[in-house]
Every structure is written in structure tokens, then in C-alpha cells.
Write a protein that holds these residues in place. Structure first.
Motif, PDB file in Angstrom:
ATOM      1  N   UNK A  78      17.554  66.243  60.208  1.00  0.00           N
ATOM      2  CA  UNK A  78      17.337  64.754  60.328  1.00  0.00           C
ATOM      3  C   UNK A  78      17.013  64.393  61.644  1.00  0.00           C
ATOM      4  N   UNK A  79      17.474  64.981  62.780  1.00  0.00           N
ATOM      5  CA  UNK A  79      17.695  64.579  64.135  1.00  0.00           C
ATOM      6  C   UNK A  79      15.954  64.751  64.441  1.00  0.00           C
ATOM      7  N   UNK A  80      15.558  66.152  64.104  1.00  0.00           N
ATOM      8  CA  UNK A  80      14.054  66.660  64.307  1.00  0.00           C
ATOM      9  C   UNK A  80      13.021  65.377  63.660  1.00  0.00           C
ATOM     10  N   UNK A  81      13.109  64.917  62.548  1.00  0.00           N
ATOM     11  CA  UNK A  81      12.611  63.778  61.769  1.00  0.00           C
ATOM     12  C   UNK A  81      12.642  62.528  62.551  1.00  0.00           C
ATOM     13  N   UNK A  82      13.722  62.362  62.961  1.00  0.00           N
ATOM     14  CA  UNK A  82      13.903  61.032  63.660  1.00  0.00           C
ATOM     15  C   UNK A  82      13.153  61.168  65.106  1.00  0.00           C
ATOM     16  N   UNK A  83      13.583  62.158  66.064  1.00  0.00           N
ATOM     17  CA  UNK A  83      12.855  62.289  67.182  1.00  0.00           C
ATOM     18  C   UNK A  83      11.402  62.556  67.004  1.00  0.00           C
ATOM     19  N   UNK A  84      10.853  62.935  65.946  1.00  0.00           N
ATOM     20  CA  UNK A  84       9.302  63.287  65.659  1.00  0.00           C
ATOM     21  C   UNK A  84       8.832  61.874  65.053  1.00  0.00           C
ATOM     22  N   UNK A 138      15.956  54.839  65.025  1.00  0.00           N
ATOM     23  CA  UNK A 138      14.839  54.474  64.470  1.00  0.00           C
ATOM     24  C   UNK A 138      14.853  52.801  64.441  1.00  0.00           C
ATOM     25  N   UNK A 139      15.816  52.097  64.616  1.00  0.00           N
ATOM     26  CA  UNK A 139      15.755  50.864  64.359  1.00  0.00           C
ATOM     27  C   UNK A 139      15.593  50.281  62.982  1.00  0.00           C
ATOM     28  N   UNK A 140      16.067  50.727  62.178  1.00  0.00           N
ATOM     29  CA  UNK A 140      16.068  50.758  60.695  1.00  0.00           C
ATOM     30  C   UNK A 140      17.379  50.117  60.249  1.00  0.00           C
ATOM     31  N   UNK A 141      17.603  49.043  60.226  1.00  0.00           N
ATOM     32  CA  UNK A 141      18.765  48.221  59.848  1.00  0.00           C
ATOM     33  C   UNK A 141      19.117  48.298  58.391  1.00  0.00           C
TER      34      UNK A 141
END
Length: 315
Positions: free
Chosen positions: A58-64, A99-102
Motif C-alpha cells: 500500500x505504501x509503495x502504491x501511495x508513494x508511486x 494522497x489527500x483522498x478525503x
């Protein structure tokens, strides 16, 4: 990753801990494609992923910035296809907030609470952060009240999120009130804390107040960084005070702080917005007098930026 490849070449077998360590490293760089390859290899070798494995993914997807993949994995977690573990729900709050996804952040937090899991300060700070960025003051206060009721000790991250929120509102002066509060509590503010308050005053045209806060940034306070100086540069440029903006650049260089692209973009862009094309070009062409270490490539980039503002005119 290179170490991992050498292990494979040497015939060293990987266990769950090894795979998770590799995935955590890849996650920090947002290397989601390599992370997926490692996960596939892991499953193919009969090693069952756990919550730490999927947290790293999940962190890899977020950072990517792979939001679609992040959401797809989230659905597998919510549906129970992947065991819905507290670690994963916390991770979903963190990555979606980042990711600023409220909506997605609130969904993860609600699921967290529905399962009777007590959120820790890190999870609550992520909620406070996104509410602060969205200027949702009442929601942020709900989280803050929950922290107090739960007996949690507020961290600097908590206070910085609150200062950030107020710095973007009409009640912007409260950001300094919070800064004073944390100083009174014996908490050491960081450069972010000071930058937020400086931004609040600059944004509202209160330059003397901004300079007052800036003067506090001396030992033992954090040293001003490029963001600090850029805030002043951008504010002066927006007010057509280009001499003052250049003076700030000169001062920051003298203090050993190297200007970045945003520093010069602010000045050039405001010349362009004021339709002062010749002045913008002259600024760039004479930039070596202001910044002796400026590269020709950077000057060329800025001239191209100016040219894009007047596509009908040759640079």
C-alpha cells in the motif's frame, strides 16, 4: 534491491522476514512494479504474505502515486479477500490521508472504529492532517477532542496540522497562538512550524509580523530553509516588489541556503503575470550577478518558461 538480487544469485532462500524487509525498502521509493514482482515471487515460492507485506505494498502504491492500484488493494482488504487486520486499516488511513483522498481516508477510519479498534496518535494525526488541509475546522476539532478524551499526548505533528489549518483561514493568527502554546509546553517547534506561521502572515500581507517570526529562527530554533525564503520571495514578487524579492535571494545565498526552481519561478511568473516580459528576460539574463552559482541550464529553463507565456513571440 541489489543485496536481494545477490542473495538470490547465491542461492540463499528467502523467508517472510526477508521478503517484508525488501518490500519495505521498495515502498519507500514508491517502486510498486518491483514490489508486485517480489510479491508474485513470494507467493510462487509458497511463502504466505501477511499484514506487513500488504502494508508495504500500500505504501509503495501511495508513494508511486498509483491510486487505482491502492484502491483495488483496499477493496480486497475491506471484502475480506485479504484478512482485514488492524495494521492494514491503519495503513489505509495513513496512505489515503497522504494522497489527500478525503472520502477514502474517512472510510478507512470508520472501518477502524466499527471494529472497536482504538486509534493511536499516528492514525489520529493522519485524520487531523487531512481535515486541516481541507480546512474542515469542526471535523479537526472532533479529532482533537477525541485525542484529549483518550488521554493521548499531542505530538508536534498534531500541532503543525492545526497551525497549517488555521494559516489558511480567516483566523490565521491562531497559528501563532498555537506556536506559543507548544513553546510554553516545552515542545521544540521544527522548521515546518515556523514556516507555517510565516506563510500565514505573508499570505495576509502582514510582512512585519512574518519578519518578526523569521527573526526567532535562530539557535536553538530551527534554521530557515528554502521554503522559508521562498515564502518571502513569492510574497514580494506577488506585490511587484522585485527588488525586495531579489534581496531575499541574495540574503539566502549568503546564509548558505541554495535557491531552487521555485525560488526563481515565483519571480519570473509574477513578471509574466504583470506582462513585464522584457523585465523577466533581463532578470534571467543577469541572474549570474545575483546567484554566481546559477547554471546556464537553469537560465535556459527560465527563458523557456517565459516564452511559454507569450507563445506568439519568439524568446
Amino acid at each position: 534491491m541489489a543485496v536481494y538480487k545477490r542473495m538470490l544469485e547465491a542461492g540463499v532462500s528467502s523467508d517472510l522476514s526477508t521478503y517484508n524487509a525488501v518490500l519495505a525498502t521498495l515502498a519507500r521509493g514508491g517502486l510498486w512494479e518491483q514490489s508486485e514482482e517480489v510479491l508474485a515471487e513470494m507467493k510462487g515460492g509458497g511463502c504466505k504474505p501477511n499484514e506487513v507485506t500488504y502494508s508495504s505494498l500500500l505504501h509503495a502504491y501511495a508513494n508511486g502515486r498509483e491510486v487505482e492500484r491502492m484502491n483495488a488493494l483496499a477493496e480486497e482488504i475491506y471484502s475480506g479477500t485479504i484478512k482485514t487486520h488492524a495494521v492494514l486499516l491503519k495503513t489505509l488511513v495513513l496512505v489515503n490521508s497522504k494522497a489527500d483522498l478525503l472520502v477514502e481516508t474517512e472510510r478507512a477510519f470508520l472501518e477502524f472504529r466499527k471494529r472497536g479498534i482504538s486509534p493511536d496518535i499516528t492514525t489520529l494525526n493522519a485524520m487531523l492532517s487531512i481535515y486541516g488541509r481541507k480546512k474542515m475546522v469542526s471535523k479537526a476539532n472532533e479529532i482533537l477532542n477525541f485525542m484529549h478524551e483518550s488521554g493521548l499526548t499531542l505530538s508536534l505533528t498534531t500541532y503543525n496540522s492545526l497551525m497549517y489549518m488555521y494559516s489558511r483561514t480567516e483566523n490565521f493568527q491562531k497559528s501563532e497562538q498555537i506556536l506559543r502554546e507548544i513553546l510554553d509546553k516545552g515542545i521544540e517547534p521544527d522548521v515546518i512550524s515556523y514556516n507555517i506561521v510565516i506563510y500565514a502572515y505573508c499570505r495576509n500581507g502582514m510582512m512585519e509580523e512574518a519578519k518578526r517570526i523569521f527573526k526567532e529562527m535562530k539557535d536553538p530554533a530551527p534554521v530557515p530553509d528554502v521554503v522559508t525564503y521562498n515564502t518571502f520571495v513569492a510574497t514580494y514578487a506577488a506585490d511587484s516588489m522585485f527588488v525586495e524579492a531579489s534581496d531575499i535571494v541574495r540574503y539566502m545565498i549568503k546564509q548558505g541556503c541554495k535557491p531552487n526552481q521555485n525560488t526563481y519561478n515565483s519571480i519570473v511568473d509574477w513578471y509574466c503575470k504583470l506582462k513585464l516580459r522584457d523585465e523577466a528576460c533581463n532578470f534571467v539574463q543577469n541572474l549570474g550577478n545575483l546567484d554566481p552559482h546559477i547554471y546556464e541550464e537553469e537560465k535556459s529553463r527560465l527563458l523557456e518558461r517565459i516564452a511559454k507565456k507569450w507563445p506568439e513571440v519568439d524568446p
